[in-house]
Design a protein around this motif. Structure first.
Motif, PDB file in Angstrom:
ATOM      1  N   GLU A  30      76.829  28.782  29.515  1.00  0.00           N
ATOM      2  CA  GLU A  30      76.461  28.972  31.062  1.00  0.00           C
ATOM      3  C   GLU A  30      77.077  30.149  31.568  1.00  0.00           C
ATOM      4  O   GLU A  30      76.703  30.608  32.388  1.00  0.00           O
ATOM      5  CB  GLU A  30      77.118  27.743  31.601  1.00  0.00           C
ATOM      6  N   ASP A  31      78.288  30.558  31.012  1.00  0.00           N
ATOM      7  CA  ASP A  31      78.818  31.559  31.453  1.00  0.00           C
ATOM      8  C   ASP A  31      78.536  33.135  30.919  1.00  0.00           C
ATOM      9  O   ASP A  31      79.158  33.941  30.947  1.00  0.00           O
ATOM     10  CB  ASP A  31      80.477  31.495  31.304  1.00  0.00           C
ATOM     11  N   TRP A  32      77.351  33.061  30.473  1.00  0.00           N
ATOM     12  CA  TRP A  32      76.827  34.439  29.945  1.00  0.00           C
ATOM     13  C   TRP A  32      75.691  34.755  30.958  1.00  0.00           C
ATOM     14  O   TRP A  32      74.784  33.789  31.302  1.00  0.00           O
ATOM     15  CB  TRP A  32      76.172  34.157  28.464  1.00  0.00           C
ATOM     16  N   TYR A  33      75.898  35.917  31.539  1.00  0.00           N
ATOM     17  CA  TYR A  33      74.986  36.309  32.630  1.00  0.00           C
ATOM     18  C   TYR A  33      73.677  37.269  31.905  1.00  0.00           C
ATOM     19  O   TYR A  33      73.803  37.987  31.257  1.00  0.00           O
ATOM     20  CB  TYR A  33      75.492  37.356  33.781  1.00  0.00           C
ATOM     21  N   ARG A  34      72.581  36.692  32.361  1.00  0.00           N
ATOM     22  CA  ARG A  34      71.189  37.329  31.779  1.00  0.00           C
ATOM     23  C   ARG A  34      70.806  38.575  32.528  1.00  0.00           C
ATOM     24  O   ARG A  34      70.635  38.220  33.721  1.00  0.00           O
ATOM     25  CB  ARG A  34      70.221  36.275  31.508  1.00  0.00           C
ATOM     26  N   ILE A  35      70.467  39.748  31.832  1.00  0.00           N
ATOM     27  CA  ILE A  35      70.040  40.843  32.659  1.00  0.00           C
ATOM     28  C   ILE A  35      68.629  41.319  31.974  1.00  0.00           C
ATOM     29  O   ILE A  35      68.572  41.799  31.044  1.00  0.00           O
ATOM     30  CB  ILE A  35      70.955  41.874  32.673  1.00  0.00           C
ATOM     31  N   PRO A  36      67.473  40.866  32.652  1.00  0.00           N
ATOM     32  CA  PRO A  36      66.406  41.593  32.016  1.00  0.00           C
ATOM     33  C   PRO A  36      66.412  43.196  32.205  1.00  0.00           C
ATOM     34  O   PRO A  36      66.822  43.821  33.131  1.00  0.00           O
ATOM     35  CB  PRO A  36      65.126  40.959  33.043  1.00  0.00           C
ATOM     36  N   LEU A  37      65.935  43.767  31.247  1.00  0.00           N
ATOM     37  CA  LEU A  37      65.933  45.178  31.100  1.00  0.00           C
ATOM     38  C   LEU A  37      64.713  45.969  31.474  1.00  0.00           C
ATOM     39  O   LEU A  37      64.986  47.163  31.702  1.00  0.00           O
ATOM     40  CB  LEU A  37      66.381  45.538  29.580  1.00  0.00           C
ATOM     41  N   GLN A  38      63.675  45.147  31.495  1.00  0.00           N
ATOM     42  CA  GLN A  38      62.364  45.775  31.846  1.00  0.00           C
ATOM     43  C   GLN A  38      61.892  45.120  33.126  1.00  0.00           C
ATOM     44  O   GLN A  38      61.838  43.895  33.092  1.00  0.00           O
ATOM     45  CB  GLN A  38      61.450  46.381  30.810  1.00  0.00           C
ATOM     46  N   PRO A  39      61.253  45.630  34.134  1.00  0.00           N
ATOM     47  CA  PRO A  39      61.136  47.107  34.662  1.00  0.00           C
ATOM     48  C   PRO A  39      62.685  47.676  35.007  1.00  0.00           C
ATOM     49  O   PRO A  39      63.522  46.741  35.360  1.00  0.00           O
ATOM     50  CB  PRO A  39      60.061  47.293  35.583  1.00  0.00           C
ATOM     51  N   GLN A  40      62.625  48.797  35.246  1.00  0.00           N
ATOM     52  CA  GLN A  40      63.839  49.551  35.795  1.00  0.00           C
ATOM     53  C   GLN A  40      64.498  48.783  37.078  1.00  0.00           C
ATOM     54  O   GLN A  40      65.864  48.556  37.226  1.00  0.00           O
ATOM     55  CB  GLN A  40      63.714  50.903  36.045  1.00  0.00           C
ATOM     56  N   ASP A  41      63.574  48.594  38.113  1.00  0.00           N
ATOM     57  CA  ASP A  41      63.952  48.215  39.492  1.00  0.00           C
ATOM     58  C   ASP A  41      64.667  46.616  39.249  1.00  0.00           C
ATOM     59  O   ASP A  41      65.507  46.229  39.897  1.00  0.00           O
ATOM     60  CB  ASP A  41      62.819  47.930  40.322  1.00  0.00           C
ATOM     61  N   ARG A  42      63.886  45.812  38.410  1.00  0.00           N
ATOM     62  CA  ARG A  42      64.330  44.564  37.997  1.00  0.00           C
ATOM     63  C   ARG A  42      65.807  44.531  37.482  1.00  0.00           C
ATOM     64  O   ARG A  42      66.600  43.763  37.649  1.00  0.00           O
ATOM     65  CB  ARG A  42      63.548  43.789  37.238  1.00  0.00           C
ATOM     66  N   ARG A  43      66.090  45.415  36.570  1.00  0.00           N
ATOM     67  CA  ARG A  43      67.209  45.707  35.959  1.00  0.00           C
ATOM     68  C   ARG A  43      68.425  46.008  36.885  1.00  0.00           C
ATOM     69  O   ARG A  43      69.540  45.342  36.902  1.00  0.00           O
ATOM     70  CB  ARG A  43      67.124  46.700  34.786  1.00  0.00           C
ATOM     71  N   GLU A  44      68.156  46.831  37.765  1.00  0.00           N
ATOM     72  CA  GLU A  44      68.858  47.568  38.554  1.00  0.00           C
ATOM     73  C   GLU A  44      69.358  46.205  39.873  1.00  0.00           C
ATOM     74  O   GLU A  44      70.597  46.048  40.118  1.00  0.00           O
ATOM     75  CB  GLU A  44      68.809  48.616  39.546  1.00  0.00           C
ATOM     76  N   ALA A  45      68.425  45.473  40.040  1.00  0.00           N
ATOM     77  CA  ALA A  45      68.625  44.300  40.957  1.00  0.00           C
ATOM     78  C   ALA A  45      69.385  43.245  40.303  1.00  0.00           C
ATOM     79  O   ALA A  45      70.279  42.531  41.155  1.00  0.00           O
ATOM     80  CB  ALA A  45      67.316  43.569  41.490  1.00  0.00           C
ATOM     81  N   SER A  46      69.215  43.004  39.282  1.00  0.00           N
ATOM     82  CA  SER A  46      70.145  42.069  38.324  1.00  0.00           C
ATOM     83  C   SER A  46      71.397  42.411  38.452  1.00  0.00           C
ATOM     84  O   SER A  46      72.503  41.597  38.513  1.00  0.00           O
ATOM     85  CB  SER A  46      69.510  41.718  37.031  1.00  0.00           C
ATOM     86  N   VAL A  47      71.776  43.708  37.745  1.00  0.00           N
ATOM     87  CA  VAL A  47      73.111  44.226  38.099  1.00  0.00           C
ATOM     88  C   VAL A  47      73.803  44.162  39.371  1.00  0.00           C
ATOM     89  O   VAL A  47      74.917  43.624  39.538  1.00  0.00           O
ATOM     90  CB  VAL A  47      72.979  45.766  37.431  1.00  0.00           C
ATOM     91  N   ALA A  48      73.152  44.488  40.214  1.00  0.00           N
ATOM     92  CA  ALA A  48      73.520  44.310  41.680  1.00  0.00           C
ATOM     93  C   ALA A  48      73.913  43.020  42.083  1.00  0.00           C
ATOM     94  O   ALA A  48      75.083  42.709  42.711  1.00  0.00           O
ATOM     95  CB  ALA A  48      72.433  45.100  42.836  1.00  0.00           C
ATOM     96  N   ALA A  49      73.114  41.960  41.690  1.00  0.00           N
ATOM     97  CA  ALA A  49      73.339  40.606  42.048  1.00  0.00           C
ATOM     98  C   ALA A  49      74.539  40.235  41.188  1.00  0.00           C
ATOM     99  O   ALA A  49      75.447  39.448  41.755  1.00  0.00           O
ATOM    100  CB  ALA A  49      72.354  39.556  41.613  1.00  0.00           C
TER     101      ALA A  49
END
Length: 217
Positions: free
Chosen positions: A23-42
């Motif tokens: 549960e404490d592993w955070y998932r970051i989709p890597l494509q497309p770029q804008d989604r990757r950046e939004a996930s990191v920001a979150a």
């Protein structure tokens, strides 16, 4: 269980994969770029919730996470997981990069030649079937910069995608050399949850290019 997609072109009935992570592993989709950046920001927003007096640290953290995610994308990664597990207040740092190799899995020798050095062996995953497993230890660039003598422990699983000339690659890594054996057991447990699910004709027709379009719960 969430189902993670392959990023093969939506032609034919390529299977998708399911994977259970802590549960404490955070998932970051890597494509497309804008989604990757939004996930990191979150993720940064979550980690710094209630902390308003550390703007420099926050900015550096976001830059580091973006760099890690971008590096994963450049390696052909589809999804990146970062561990935020703790034990006794100590972070159990680890990562998992899920990527694809468009190569046919003929034999262990072929995989060994592809990945280079390390301890390679054939295994059978409970649901996903045969796979190759590689364990290697290396000193990362970050460790060298910090002057650390510890090595990262990397465990990779190469799993043939059913009926495709394609291999799903799970790359786990941890810098925690003193407890590397325990972390490897965790990696083996996560890899053991990998399973395949066939797509229907409707799934293929409804594919939108967004990896979540393949997801089922």
């Amino acid at each position: 269980m969430s189902q993670e997609p392959t990023n093969a072109p939506p032609l034919g009935r390529a299977p998708v994969f399911g994977l259970i992570t802590p549960e404490d592993w955070y998932r970051i989709p890597l494509q497309p770029q804008d989604r990757r950046e939004a996930s990191v920001a979150a993720l940064v927003k979550r980690q710094f919730a209630g902390v308003d007096d550390q703007p420099v640290l926050r900015r550096k953290t976001e830059e580091q996470l973006l760099g890690t995610a971008e590096a994963g994308a450049e390696q052909g990664g589809a999804v990146l997981y970062l561990s935020f597990l703790e034990a006794g207040g100590i972070p159990l740092s680890a990562s998992l990069l899920v990527s694809h190799l468009y190569e046919k899995f003929d034999a262990l020798d072929a995989v060994a030649a592809l990945v280079g050095s390390g301890e390679v062996g054939l295994i059978t995953l409970p649901a996903a079937g045969r796979a190759a497993r590689l364990v290697r230890r290396e000193q990362s660039k970050q460790s060298r910069k910090l002057g650390s003598e510890f090595q990262d422990t990397v465990v990779e699983y190469f799993v043939p995608v059913p009926d495709r000339d394609e291999v799903l690659m799970l790359t786990f890594s941890t810098p925690l050399e003193p407890i590397a054996d325990a972390m490897v057991e965790l990696f083996d447990a996560v890899a053991g949850t990998l399973c395949w699910q066939r797509q229907s004709d409707e799934d293929v027709q409804n594919y939108t290019g967004d990896e979540e379009a393949w997801a089922t719960n």
